[in-house]
Design an enzyme around this catalytic site. Structure first.
Site, PDB file in Angstrom:
ATOM      1  N   ASP A   1       0.777  -1.236   0.000  1.00 14.32           N
ATOM      2  CA  ASP A   1       0.000   0.000   0.000  1.00 14.32           C
ATOM      3  C   ASP A   1       0.816   1.298   0.000  1.00 14.32           C
ATOM      4  OD1 ASP A   1      -2.332   1.557   0.095  1.00 14.32           O
ATOM      5  OD2 ASP A   1      -2.237   1.694   2.260  1.00 14.32           O
TER       6      ASP A   1
ATOM      7  N   CYS B   1     -23.624  -2.269 -16.067  1.00  8.90           N
ATOM      8  CA  CYS B   1     -23.936  -2.096 -14.637  1.00  8.90           C
ATOM      9  C   CYS B   1     -23.513  -0.701 -14.144  1.00  8.90           C
ATOM     10  CB  CYS B   1     -23.214  -3.172 -13.832  1.00  8.90           C
ATOM     11  SG  CYS B   1     -23.456  -3.033 -12.055  1.00  8.90           S
TER      12      CYS B   1
ATOM     13  N   CYS C   1     -19.886   1.199  -2.112  1.00  8.87           N
ATOM     14  CA  CYS C   1     -19.742   0.800  -3.517  1.00  8.87           C
ATOM     15  C   CYS C   1     -19.390  -0.683  -3.644  1.00  8.87           C
ATOM     16  CB  CYS C   1     -18.730   1.676  -4.252  1.00  8.87           C
ATOM     17  SG  CYS C   1     -17.160   1.914  -3.409  1.00  8.87           S
TER      18      CYS C   1
END
Ligand code: SF4
Ligand code: SF4
Length: 367
Positions: A144, A203, A255
């Site tokens: 990260d 979508c 989300c």
């Protein structure tokens, strides 16, 4: 994930590649693969995104750009990137309920042990073993924080495809409940096959589900995103967020929760979430958060991931959630906590002013 080895051979060490992939499986990674350490094919997209949308207070994204664009600028002799992903949640509906007093939720990746540690403590021994066996080679473990484009490398290594919400959608039907890690190395390993195709088609569920309209297809607006606000944004919040943060106290999963690829299924049940991510802290009572002190917060032994938000940010996040609820629903404990925060001269000015404003609303609601 793919154990398949690319057909176009560039002198790859196939035997070592197979051995490393087997080691990654043995270390319990849900997904793993290898890609070439090559320059990004999204330089223009990244530069345009930075110029158009900006990165808010995540100014680190504007630093080390060349390293970000090309892993060979990061590790000059790099030839391969070993990519891994841990699964941290099954995608089942969140068991958190808010029927007692206002509470704030933690995004699921941050509920258990810190993923930086969980991934690093398995990748470092693998890198150490390779360092001993191949002393002339380089190995950089990244989780990260390094300036490399993790999602793009993971996609090229066959771990998944990037969806319109800009997150990696993992193979094996694990959805986006995954966190990533890498070893950038000078070894010449055989790349895995990327997964082809658009995972989204027509979508738009993540776009529709986002409480702050932060998503355009494959373009995130960080300064509208609740995850950014609650974890990265250090100063007073933009008006934009008032009454929009739902019950998200640290991060946001809306989300991911909405994405069909992230729903539990028979197939995804075969890839169990890593037990290290089992929840220690899933949510907090907002009245408690507003009264936290450095020492009372320390007693909770929050993970390093949760401590990325400083104390005043937790209180700010809590006030934003409270401001989106009806004053008539507030408990006495919550109103008392607002009163103490407003009266405490050592507290941040925005916190005190917001508390005062909320207390006024509460008084008016009783008239
Ligand atoms: S994390 Fe939440 S606020 Fe951010 S883009 Fe996803 S749904 Fe929107
Ligand atoms: S919710 Fe739909 S549009 Fe969004 S990432 Fe998932 S598949 Fe793609």
């Amino acid at each position: 994930m793919s154990d398949e080895i690319s057909v176009k051979d560039e002198g790859f060490d196939h035997a070592l590649t197979r051995e490393i992939l087997a080691t990654l499986a043995g270390a319990g990674f849900a997904l793993y693969g290898i890609c070439r350490a090559q320059e990004t094919s999204h330089r223009a997209h990244f530069t345009q995104w930075l110029a158009e949308v900006g990165c808010g207070e995540m100014t680190y994204l504007t630093q080390h750009i060349e390293q970000r664009m090309n892993p060979q600028e990061f590790v000059p002799t790099a030839r391969s990137i070993i990519c891994v992903a841990d699964r941290y949640a099954s995608g089942k509906p969140d068991p958190i309920h808010h029927n007692v007093s206002p509470r704030g939720r933690i995004a699921r990746y941050a509920r258990g042990r810190d993923y930086h540690l969980v991934i690093r403590e398995r990748l470092e021994p693998i890198a150490d073993d390779l360092r001993k066996r191949f002393p002339g080679h380089r190995f950089r473990v990244c989780v990260d924080t390094a300036p490399i484009l993790e999602r793009e490398h993971a996609q090229r290594a066959g771990l998944g495809r990037v969806g319109k919400h800009t997150l990696l959608i993992g193979e094996q039907s694990v959805g986006s409940w995954i966190v990533l890690g890498e070893i950038v190395t000078s070894l010449n390993l055989a790349p895995s096959e990327p997964v082809a195709g658009d995972p989204c088609a027509t979508c738009t569920r993540c776009i529709d589900a986002c409480p702050t309209q932060a998503i355009e297809p494959w373009k995130l607006h960080p300064e509208r995103c609740i995850s950014y606000l609650t974890i990265e944004h250090r100063s007073a919040p933009a008006k934009w967020f008032e009454n929009r943060t739902d019950d998200w106290l640290f991060g946001c999963d809306a989300c991911v929760e909405a994405c069909p690829h992230s729903q539990p299924s028979q197939r995804s049940a075969r890839v169990k979430p890593n037990a290290n991510y089992e929840a220690r802290h899933s949510d907090f009572d907002l009245a408690d958060v507003l009264q936290w002190t450095e020492s009372s917060q320390a007693a909770l032994k929050l993970s390093k991931a949760l401590l990325r938000a400083k104390l005043s940010m937790w209180k700010r996040n809590a006030l934003l959630i409270v401001s989106g609820t009806s004053p008539q629903s507030w408990s006495t404990q919550l109103v008392d906590a607002l009163g103490r925060l407003q009266a405490d001269a050592t507290e941040d000015v925005w916190l005190r002013e917001k508390s005062e404003q909320l207390l006024r609303l509460h008084s008016q609601s009783k008239i």
